[in-house]
Design a protein around this motif. Structure first.
Motif, PDB file in Angstrom:
ATOM      1  N   ALA A 131      -1.613   0.871  10.837  1.00  0.00           N
ATOM      2  CA  ALA A 131      -0.843   0.810   9.589  1.00  0.00           C
ATOM      3  C   ALA A 131      -0.713  -0.634   9.104  1.00  0.00           C
ATOM      4  O   ALA A 131      -0.873  -0.918   7.913  1.00  0.00           O
ATOM      5  N   LEU A 132      -0.432  -1.552  10.018  1.00  0.00           N
ATOM      6  CA  LEU A 132      -0.327  -2.972   9.649  1.00  0.00           C
ATOM      7  C   LEU A 132      -1.664  -3.514   9.164  1.00  0.00           C
ATOM      8  O   LEU A 132      -1.728  -4.279   8.198  1.00  0.00           O
ATOM      9  N   ALA A 133      -2.739  -3.116   9.816  1.00  0.00           N
ATOM     10  CA  ALA A 133      -4.072  -3.560   9.401  1.00  0.00           C
ATOM     11  C   ALA A 133      -4.402  -3.046   8.006  1.00  0.00           C
ATOM     12  O   ALA A 133      -4.926  -3.782   7.167  1.00  0.00           O
ATOM     13  N   ALA A 134      -4.100  -1.787   7.747  1.00  0.00           N
ATOM     14  CA  ALA A 134      -4.364  -1.212   6.422  1.00  0.00           C
ATOM     15  C   ALA A 134      -3.563  -1.933   5.349  1.00  0.00           C
ATOM     16  O   ALA A 134      -4.080  -2.237   4.269  1.00  0.00           O
ATOM     17  N   PHE A 135      -2.299  -2.222   5.630  1.00  0.00           N
ATOM     18  CA  PHE A 135      -1.463  -2.952   4.681  1.00  0.00           C
ATOM     19  C   PHE A 135      -2.042  -4.333   4.407  1.00  0.00           C
ATOM     20  O   PHE A 135      -2.129  -4.771   3.259  1.00  0.00           O
ATOM     21  N   THR A 136      -2.440  -5.037   5.457  1.00  0.00           N
ATOM     22  CA  THR A 136      -2.981  -6.396   5.317  1.00  0.00           C
ATOM     23  C   THR A 136      -4.264  -6.387   4.494  1.00  0.00           C
ATOM     24  O   THR A 136      -4.447  -7.222   3.610  1.00  0.00           O
ATOM     25  N   ILE A 137      -5.152  -5.445   4.764  1.00  0.00           N
ATOM     26  CA  ILE A 137      -6.412  -5.359   4.019  1.00  0.00           C
ATOM     27  C   ILE A 137      -6.144  -5.056   2.549  1.00  0.00           C
ATOM     28  O   ILE A 137      -6.726  -5.673   1.655  1.00  0.00           O
ATOM     29  N   ASN A 138      -5.242  -4.131   2.282  1.00  0.00           N
ATOM     30  CA  ASN A 138      -4.898  -3.772   0.899  1.00  0.00           C
ATOM     31  C   ASN A 138      -4.296  -4.969   0.170  1.00  0.00           C
ATOM     32  O   ASN A 138      -4.647  -5.266  -0.974  1.00  0.00           O
ATOM     33  N   HIS A 139      -3.380  -5.674   0.817  1.00  0.00           N
ATOM     34  CA  HIS A 139      -2.736  -6.838   0.207  1.00  0.00           C
ATOM     35  C   HIS A 139      -3.757  -7.938  -0.070  1.00  0.00           C
ATOM     36  O   HIS A 139      -3.740  -8.563  -1.133  1.00  0.00           O
ATOM     37  N   THR A 140      -4.663  -8.177   0.866  1.00  0.00           N
ATOM     38  CA  THR A 140      -5.690  -9.207   0.695  1.00  0.00           C
ATOM     39  C   THR A 140      -6.609  -8.864  -0.470  1.00  0.00           C
ATOM     40  O   THR A 140      -6.951  -9.726  -1.271  1.00  0.00           O
ATOM     41  N   ALA A 141      -6.979  -7.607  -0.592  1.00  0.00           N
ATOM     42  CA  ALA A 141      -7.847  -7.195  -1.696  1.00  0.00           C
ATOM     43  C   ALA A 141      -7.163  -7.405  -3.042  1.00  0.00           C
ATOM     44  O   ALA A 141      -7.778  -7.890  -3.991  1.00  0.00           O
ATOM     45  N   LYS A 142      -5.880  -7.061  -3.122  1.00  0.00           N
ATOM     46  CA  LYS A 142      -5.144  -7.273  -4.365  1.00  0.00           C
ATOM     47  C   LYS A 142      -5.021  -8.757  -4.680  1.00  0.00           C
ATOM     48  O   LYS A 142      -5.167  -9.170  -5.824  1.00  0.00           O
ATOM     49  N   THR A 143      -4.756  -9.567  -3.661  1.00  0.00           N
ATOM     50  CA  THR A 143      -4.632 -11.009  -3.851  1.00  0.00           C
ATOM     51  C   THR A 143      -5.951 -11.604  -4.317  1.00  0.00           C
ATOM     52  O   THR A 143      -5.979 -12.435  -5.229  1.00  0.00           O
ATOM     53  N   ASP A 144      -7.056 -11.179  -3.699  1.00  0.00           N
ATOM     54  CA  ASP A 144      -8.370 -11.681  -4.104  1.00  0.00           C
ATOM     55  C   ASP A 144      -8.691 -11.281  -5.544  1.00  0.00           C
ATOM     56  O   ASP A 144      -9.253 -12.067  -6.302  1.00  0.00           O
ATOM     57  N   ALA A 145      -8.322 -10.076  -5.935  1.00  0.00           N
ATOM     58  CA  ALA A 145      -8.568  -9.623  -7.305  1.00  0.00           C
ATOM     59  C   ALA A 145      -7.740 -10.442  -8.292  1.00  0.00           C
ATOM     60  O   ALA A 145      -8.234 -10.826  -9.352  1.00  0.00           O
ATOM     61  N   LYS A 146      -6.495 -10.716  -7.951  1.00  0.00           N
ATOM     62  CA  LYS A 146      -5.641 -11.531  -8.822  1.00  0.00           C
ATOM     63  C   LYS A 146      -6.192 -12.947  -8.938  1.00  0.00           C
ATOM     64  O   LYS A 146      -6.180 -13.538 -10.014  1.00  0.00           O
ATOM     65  N   ARG A 147      -6.666 -13.492  -7.824  1.00  0.00           N
ATOM     66  CA  ARG A 147      -7.221 -14.849  -7.836  1.00  0.00           C
ATOM     67  C   ARG A 147      -8.463 -14.903  -8.721  1.00  0.00           C
ATOM     68  O   ARG A 147      -8.622 -15.822  -9.528  1.00  0.00           O
TER      69      ARG A 147
END
Length: 97
Positions: free
Chosen positions: A16-32
């Motif tokens: 669950a933590l890994a899935a959250f981290t991957i999702n957050h990173t993808a959103k951050t990369d898209a925003k960047r």
């Protein structure tokens, strides 16, 4: 409680933590990527309409335009993004000439 149940619960928590981290990173990369796209657009637009302005004035115009659009970023990161875009633009222009 059996050790298997504990291991299964721990594994579920880790996944669950890994899935959250991957999702957050993808959103951050898209925003960047979106932010960098707008910085590039602003730099190129200001360069076209403000040919006689100094570099400092142009940077100020880019920041003002981004702020007017509601695209306000960390000042230091914004400065770096603007400088990178200007450098990229100069390299592109240098290759054409």
């Amino acid at each position: 409680m059996d050790i298997t149940e504990i291991l299964m619960a721990a594994t579920a928590l880790i996944l669950a933590l890994a899935a959250f981290t991957i999702n957050h990173t993808a959103k951050t990369d898209a925003k960047r990527a979106e932010a960098l796209k707008w910085v590039g657009i602003a730099v190129n637009a200001v360069e076209q309409v403000s040919a006689t302005a100094t570099g400092r004035q142009k940077k100020s115009q880019v920041k003002a335009w981004l702020a007017k659009q509601g695209l306000i970023y960390d000042e230091a990161k914004l400065d770096m993004a603007i400088e990178a875009e200007v450098n990229k633009m100069k390299k592109t222009l240098g290759k054409k000439e």
